[in-house]
Design an enzyme around this catalytic site. Structure first.
Site, PDB file in Angstrom:
ATOM      1  CG  HIS A 333      17.112  13.637  13.552  1.00  0.00           C
ATOM      2  ND1 HIS A 333      16.188  13.313  12.584  1.00  0.00           N
ATOM      3  CD2 HIS A 333      16.421  13.834  14.704  1.00  0.00           C
ATOM      4  CE1 HIS A 333      14.981  13.320  13.132  1.00  0.00           C
ATOM      5  NE2 HIS A 333      15.094  13.623  14.411  1.00  0.00           N
ATOM      6  CG  ASP A 393      16.509  14.873  21.728  1.00  0.00           C
ATOM      7  OD1 ASP A 393      15.488  15.251  22.338  1.00  0.00           O
ATOM      8  OD2 ASP A 393      16.496  13.947  20.893  1.00  0.00           O
TER       9      ASP A 393
END
Length: 460
Positions: A333, A393
């Site tokens: 991320h 996600d």
């Protein structure tokens, strides 16, 4: 020119123009370092360039120790409240949370029971689309992409607004509330139109039920029989909460600030944010996770064998299999390193739904990949002491899949959630009436002398 000849002429000309465009738009990469350009508005160490202030959302993933970044477990706060505490609060009370979180984001404080009931009632009354809107704007021109259909519908709502250009706080607030309430219907209807006209499926158009939460209404309108379990509705509501806001620096929220700063209308702003979210680098990552997992399931014989799974993940990283991008989707991320708090929360509740659906084996596969992939990513990319983790996600696509939500709706579901954050950021930008946002770009083009047209050489 005859059609066949024109098509050949067009193809040849476009190929040539494409080559010219690529060549003449290329900028030498060393110039970015020479002029200290913050590409992606990020410093060399990955920290975002500070371009504004916000009270809406806060993403925290590191501390500074003698000017060095030290990773810490990720924290996400909405208006100063830790998202873990917010989730624990409404989950403990066994009630839906998205409407409450929307209130918090827009108005800066948690509502009382009475305030929340009034707010929910207001949203419920805003859920019905204008008369014939679904037929004229959605069904008559079904889009092959739900996000494009959603953006077009948002722009079309401008024509149904008596004061679309009024940027007073009261009017903008009402516009945002109506869009928040209408998004579930628009998204589901856009999907139903797509499914019917492009997939030859039966067409179902269910009106929203004002007695249901926004999360419940998505499932109610999407499913032919309008049925869902309490756990399904709870988990979709939770996913909406976790996607509602992520600070002012994420791409679509920043777009909201940028476009709002021009003084334009709400519909143009939200359509712009939707265009940003549609990009696979922003809102579509969970689709790639699902595709990757399906590839792993098809090529790894024993999902419980760490060695076999590790070997296949290594092949993905080496660009030898799957989409040959060299990426393990859902791992890593831009902000979080040790942990993404949204992923941790969603993982816990996803396990419960997987158990209910008889999908615990697949859930365990996700957990194994989450455990095995980070050290592989670090080793492959020579990241040294850097830490990477699974992001939201990684599990959100699995949740939507268990809810039988079609993959075409994954990013639109994200939009249904994030419209609450976008509305809050738009109002914040207007209230603080800042300057138009205009960062600098340095021109590195060489100076040119004008050449008369009959003296010019063909482009190469």
């Amino acid at each position: 020119m005859e059609n066949g000849k024109f098509l050949k002429f067009e193809e040849k000309l476009l190929d040539n123009l494409c080559n010219i465009a690529q060549k003449r738009n290329y900028i030498k990469q060393d110039l970015y370092s020479k002029y200290d350009v913050k590409r992606g508005l990020r410093d060399q160490d990955g920290r975002g360039v500070l371009v504004g202030l916000t009270e809406i959302g806060d993403v925290h993933s590191y501390i500074l120790d003698e000017n060095e970044m030290v990773p810490v477990p990720g924290r996400l706060r909405y208006r100063g409240y830790d998202v873990n505490d917010l989730v624990r609060g409404f989950m403990t009370d066994k009630r839906f949370g998205f409407e409450e979180i929307t209130y918090l984001l827009l108005f800066g404080g948690l509502p009382t029971k009475g305030e929340l009931e009034e707010f929910v009632s207001l949203l419920a009354n805003y859920q019905r689309l204008p008369e014939e809107f679904a037929r004229d704007m959605i069904l008559k021109a079904p889009s092959k992409d739900i996000m494009n259909g959603l953006a077009r519908s948002v722009l079309a709502l401008y024509s149904y607004d008596d004061n679309p250009e009024d940027t007073s706080i009261r009017n903008v607030l009402q516009q945002c509330l109506k869009l928040i309430a209408l998004f579930p219907s628009i998204v589901v209807y856009c999907f139903q139109a797509f499914s019917h006209y492009h997939g030859n499926k039966s067409l179902y158009i269910h009106s929203p039920n004002p007695q249901l939460s926004l999360a419940e209404n998505i499932l109610y309108m999407l499913r032919p029989d309008m049925q869902y379990t309490p756990l399904e509705a709870d988990l979709l509501d939770l996913a909406l909460v976790l996607h509602a806001e992520h600070g002012g620096g994420n791409n679509s929220s920043f777009v909201t600030h940028v476009v709002t700063s021009t003084g334009t209308d709400t519909y143009s702003v939200i359509a712009s944010a939707l265009g940003s979210l549609k990009g696979p680098r922003h809102g579509g990552a969970n689709i790639k996770v699902i595709q990757m997992i399906e590839d792993i399931k098809a090529n790894v014989g024993n999902w419980e064998d760490d060695e076999e799974l590790t070997n296949y993940l290594s092949k993905i990283l080496s660009k030898d299999t799957f989409d040959k991008s060299g990426l393990i989707y859902g791992v890593g991320h831009a902000i979080y390193s040790i942990s993404d708090p949204r992923a941790l929360i969603l993982k816990d509740y996803a396990g419960k739904l997987a158990s209910e659906k008889g999908l615990s084996k697949e859930y365990n596969l996700y957990a194994s990949i989450e455990r095995l992939a980070p050290p592989l990513v670090i080793a492959k990319n020579n990241l040294g002491s850097k830490v990477v983790c699974a992001n939201v996600d990684f599990y959100s696509g699995f949740v939507y899949k268990m809810l039988n939500i079609p993959v075409e709706m994954f990013t639109p579901i994200f939009a249904i959630a994030r419209i609450s954050g976008w509305g809050a950021h738009r109002i914040e930008e207007i209230v603080n009436s800042g300057k138009i946002i205009r960062p600098a770009y340095k021109s590195v083009a060489p100076r040119q002398q004008y050449i008369p047209i009959n003296q010019r050489n063909c482009a190469k």
